[in-house]
Design a protein around this motif. Sequence first.
Motif, PDB file in Angstrom:
ATOM      1  N   UNK A 160      31.657  11.711   8.468  1.00 38.17           N
ATOM      2  CA  UNK A 160      32.475  11.283   7.362  1.00 38.17           C
ATOM      3  C   UNK A 160      32.722  12.343   6.322  1.00 38.17           C
ATOM      4  N   UNK A 161      31.661  13.120   6.190  1.00 35.96           N
ATOM      5  CA  UNK A 161      31.903  14.217   5.112  1.00 35.96           C
ATOM      6  C   UNK A 161      32.712  15.196   5.587  1.00 35.96           C
ATOM      7  N   UNK A 162      33.044  15.573   6.867  1.00 34.39           N
ATOM      8  CA  UNK A 162      34.026  16.586   7.332  1.00 34.39           C
ATOM      9  C   UNK A 162      35.184  15.889   7.529  1.00 34.39           C
ATOM     10  N   UNK A 163      35.202  14.960   7.806  1.00 37.10           N
ATOM     11  CA  UNK A 163      36.588  13.802   7.948  1.00 37.10           C
ATOM     12  C   UNK A 163      37.214  13.597   6.548  1.00 37.10           C
ATOM     13  N   UNK A 164      36.497  13.321   5.573  1.00 35.74           N
ATOM     14  CA  UNK A 164      37.151  13.066   4.252  1.00 35.74           C
ATOM     15  C   UNK A 164      37.119  14.159   3.236  1.00 35.74           C
ATOM     16  N   UNK A 165      36.337  15.135   3.626  1.00 36.58           N
ATOM     17  CA  UNK A 165      36.374  16.648   2.858  1.00 36.58           C
ATOM     18  C   UNK A 165      35.708  16.087   1.622  1.00 36.58           C
ATOM     19  N   UNK A 166      34.801  15.135   1.349  1.00 37.58           N
ATOM     20  CA  UNK A 166      34.019  15.060   0.335  1.00 37.58           C
ATOM     21  C   UNK A 166      32.470  15.483   0.499  1.00 37.58           C
ATOM     22  N   UNK A 167      31.907  16.251  -0.746  1.00 41.32           N
ATOM     23  CA  UNK A 167      30.389  16.597  -0.372  1.00 41.32           C
ATOM     24  C   UNK A 167      29.669  15.661  -0.561  1.00 41.32           C
ATOM     25  N   UNK A 168      29.386  14.909   0.484  1.00 45.56           N
ATOM     26  CA  UNK A 168      28.728  13.631   0.698  1.00 45.56           C
ATOM     27  C   UNK A 168      27.261  13.883   1.379  1.00 45.56           C
ATOM     28  N   UNK A 169      26.035  13.634   1.016  1.00 44.37           N
ATOM     29  CA  UNK A 169      24.860  13.726   1.526  1.00 44.37           C
ATOM     30  C   UNK A 169      23.918  12.578   1.028  1.00 44.37           C
ATOM     31  N   UNK A 170      22.989  12.141   1.756  1.00 42.14           N
ATOM     32  CA  UNK A 170      21.931  11.299   1.349  1.00 42.14           C
ATOM     33  C   UNK A 170      21.016  11.751   0.511  1.00 42.14           C
ATOM     34  N   UNK A 171      20.602  11.372  -0.701  1.00 36.23           N
ATOM     35  CA  UNK A 171      19.635  11.800  -1.563  1.00 36.23           C
ATOM     36  C   UNK A 171      18.304  12.251  -0.618  1.00 36.23           C
ATOM     37  N   UNK A 172      17.805  13.117  -1.121  1.00 35.73           N
ATOM     38  CA  UNK A 172      16.471  13.668  -0.199  1.00 35.73           C
ATOM     39  C   UNK A 172      15.237  12.358  -0.301  1.00 35.73           C
ATOM     40  N   UNK A 173      15.251  11.601  -1.335  1.00 36.61           N
ATOM     41  CA  UNK A 173      14.182  10.642  -1.496  1.00 36.61           C
ATOM     42  C   UNK A 173      14.970   9.188  -1.402  1.00 36.61           C
ATOM     43  N   UNK A 174      15.744   9.225  -0.296  1.00 37.45           N
ATOM     44  CA  UNK A 174      16.879   8.027  -0.269  1.00 37.45           C
ATOM     45  C   UNK A 174      16.213   6.675  -0.526  1.00 37.45           C
TER      46      UNK A 174
END
Length: 181
Positions: free
Chosen positions: A28-42
Amino acid sequence: MWVPAAGNKPPALLPRKAQYLTNDVKLLRQHIQVPLQFPKDFFSVILEKGSLTAMRFLTAVNMEHPEMLEKASRELWMRVWSRDEDITDPQSILAAAEKAGMSTQQARGLLEKTSAPQVKNKLKETTEAACKYGAFGLPVTVAHVDGQTHMLFGSDRMELLAHLLGEKWMGPVPPGVGAKL
């Protein structure tokens, strides 16, 4: 985000969905070009700390300065989902509000209102209204088209929303347009 009032469990608590979501977010991050990532301590960030104060803050923003809602929402979202920063501590919310363009005085005034009954009640009403449309998590879009109501779940439903509205879907990042975030 899941809605506890809907009686369901967060997808990350189900092992297969959790693994799926990890891979899905990368795509999804690649597709929508938004810097998206899970928080380290989700689990701590999302399931224990939650976002109630931030949601109340955004409710207060919407009630008093609706023109600032999108910017404030984006900044709080970016703190959690792009930069792995806190959104529960009052100083974190103030930093997000100021980055969104609010004055310190304006942001402090809105933050003080997060414990006000009118703000709490408005957030409850909004949540209840979403549940009445069938919401069980976020993001949810409700479209009223030709006398019918359509509840769409997920960020991947914009093509379907465009179809309902009779619009052409150009994708998450139309040709020649850079990512907005």
